[in-house]
Design a protein around this motif. Structure first.
Motif, PDB file in Angstrom:
ATOM      1  N   GLU A 282     -15.428 -19.618  -1.142  1.00 36.27           N
ATOM      2  CA  GLU A 282     -14.628 -20.853  -1.166  1.00 36.27           C
ATOM      3  C   GLU A 282     -15.411 -22.013  -1.777  1.00 36.27           C
TER       4      GLU A 282
ATOM      5  N   ARG B 162     -15.509 -21.420  -5.467  1.00 36.74           N
ATOM      6  CA  ARG B 162     -14.161 -21.660  -6.008  1.00 36.74           C
ATOM      7  C   ARG B 162     -13.912 -23.163  -6.163  1.00 36.74           C
ATOM      8  N   THR B 163     -14.330 -23.934  -5.171  1.00 38.53           N
ATOM      9  CA  THR B 163     -14.165 -25.385  -5.242  1.00 38.53           C
ATOM     10  C   THR B 163     -14.971 -25.974  -6.393  1.00 38.53           C
TER      11      THR B 163
ATOM     12  N   PHE C 206     -15.954 -24.464  -9.140  1.00 38.76           N
ATOM     13  CA  PHE C 206     -15.458 -23.988 -10.418  1.00 38.76           C
ATOM     14  C   PHE C 206     -14.093 -24.577 -10.791  1.00 38.76           C
ATOM     15  N   ARG C 207     -13.432 -25.229  -9.840  1.00 34.37           N
ATOM     16  CA  ARG C 207     -12.083 -25.732 -10.085  1.00 34.37           C
ATOM     17  C   ARG C 207     -12.044 -26.581 -11.357  1.00 34.37           C
TER      18      ARG C 207
ATOM     19  N   ASP D 237     -12.575 -25.359 -14.381  1.00 36.51           N
ATOM     20  CA  ASP D 237     -13.280 -24.612 -15.419  1.00 36.51           C
ATOM     21  C   ASP D 237     -12.640 -23.224 -15.446  1.00 36.51           C
ATOM     22  N   SER D 238     -11.687 -23.034 -16.357  1.00 34.21           N
ATOM     23  CA  SER D 238     -10.887 -21.803 -16.337  1.00 34.21           C
ATOM     24  C   SER D 238     -11.729 -20.543 -16.535  1.00 34.21           C
TER      25      SER D 238
ATOM     26  N   GLU E 202     -13.505 -19.954 -13.194  1.00 35.23           N
ATOM     27  CA  GLU E 202     -12.535 -19.481 -12.204  1.00 35.23           C
ATOM     28  C   GLU E 202     -12.189 -18.017 -12.453  1.00 35.23           C
TER      29      GLU E 202
ATOM     30  N   LEU F  94     -14.955 -15.654 -11.244  1.00 39.95           N
ATOM     31  CA  LEU F  94     -14.935 -15.471  -9.792  1.00 39.95           C
ATOM     32  C   LEU F  94     -13.782 -14.569  -9.369  1.00 39.95           C
ATOM     33  N   VAL F  95     -12.610 -14.793  -9.933  1.00 42.34           N
ATOM     34  CA  VAL F  95     -11.446 -13.974  -9.594  1.00 42.34           C
ATOM     35  C   VAL F  95     -11.703 -12.511  -9.938  1.00 42.34           C
TER      36      VAL F  95
ATOM     37  N   HIS G 232     -23.688 -23.514 -13.487  1.00 41.46           N
ATOM     38  CA  HIS G 232     -23.170 -24.580 -12.626  1.00 41.46           C
ATOM     39  C   HIS G 232     -24.258 -25.114 -11.691  1.00 41.46           C
TER      40      HIS G 232
END
Length: 131
Positions: free
Chosen positions: A40, A43-44, A46-47, A49-50, A53, A56-57, A79
């Motif tokens: 989480e 994810r926060t 990376f929000r 930055d497609s 994201e 991570l997915v 990052h």
């Protein structure tokens, strides 16, 4: 391996572990429950930055995909280099996982198969059984 890369590699191993635990494949094997929390936090960060994201997915969708793990490791390290506070948070979560390991948690070699480990000579005395 430089310190940021080492922390990023450990962070990715913990993301993989968290993804496996959330899928129920590894539940209850660790004394550390921070995998979901680390995912989480990443994810926060990376929000917006497609590409990050997506990296991570991909790892959370297919935890055993080595190329996805490597892509996430590179992205996470980038990052961390851009945001010292984020680096400190990831490092703290990795340190918590290491501390939990000392309290009976197990290390799964499949999660760290891409890690580089440097060991001295190992001597074994007595019976040795491999099953």
């Amino acid at each position: 391996m430089d310190p940021v890369t080492a922390v990023a590699a450990a962070g990715v191993a913990l993301v993989v572990k968290g993804a496996l635990e959330s899928a129920g494949q590894e539940a209850g094997r660790s004394g550390w429950n921070g995998g979901a929390r680390l995912i989480e936090r990443i994810r926060t960060r990376f929000r917006g930055d497609s590409a990050a994201e997506a990296a991570l997915v991909e790892v959370t969708r297919a935890p055993d995909d080595e190329s996805a793990q490597q892509a996430l490791e590179r992205t996470l390290a980038a990052h961390m280099l851009l945001d010292r506070g984020f680096e400190d948070e990831v490092r703290r979560m990795v340190d918590e996982a290491v501390a939990a390991q000392g309290k009976g948690a197990q290390v799964n070699a499949a999660l760290i198969k891409n890690s580089q480990v440097f060991n001295e000579k190992v001597e074994i005395k007595g019976d040795w059984n491999i099953s």
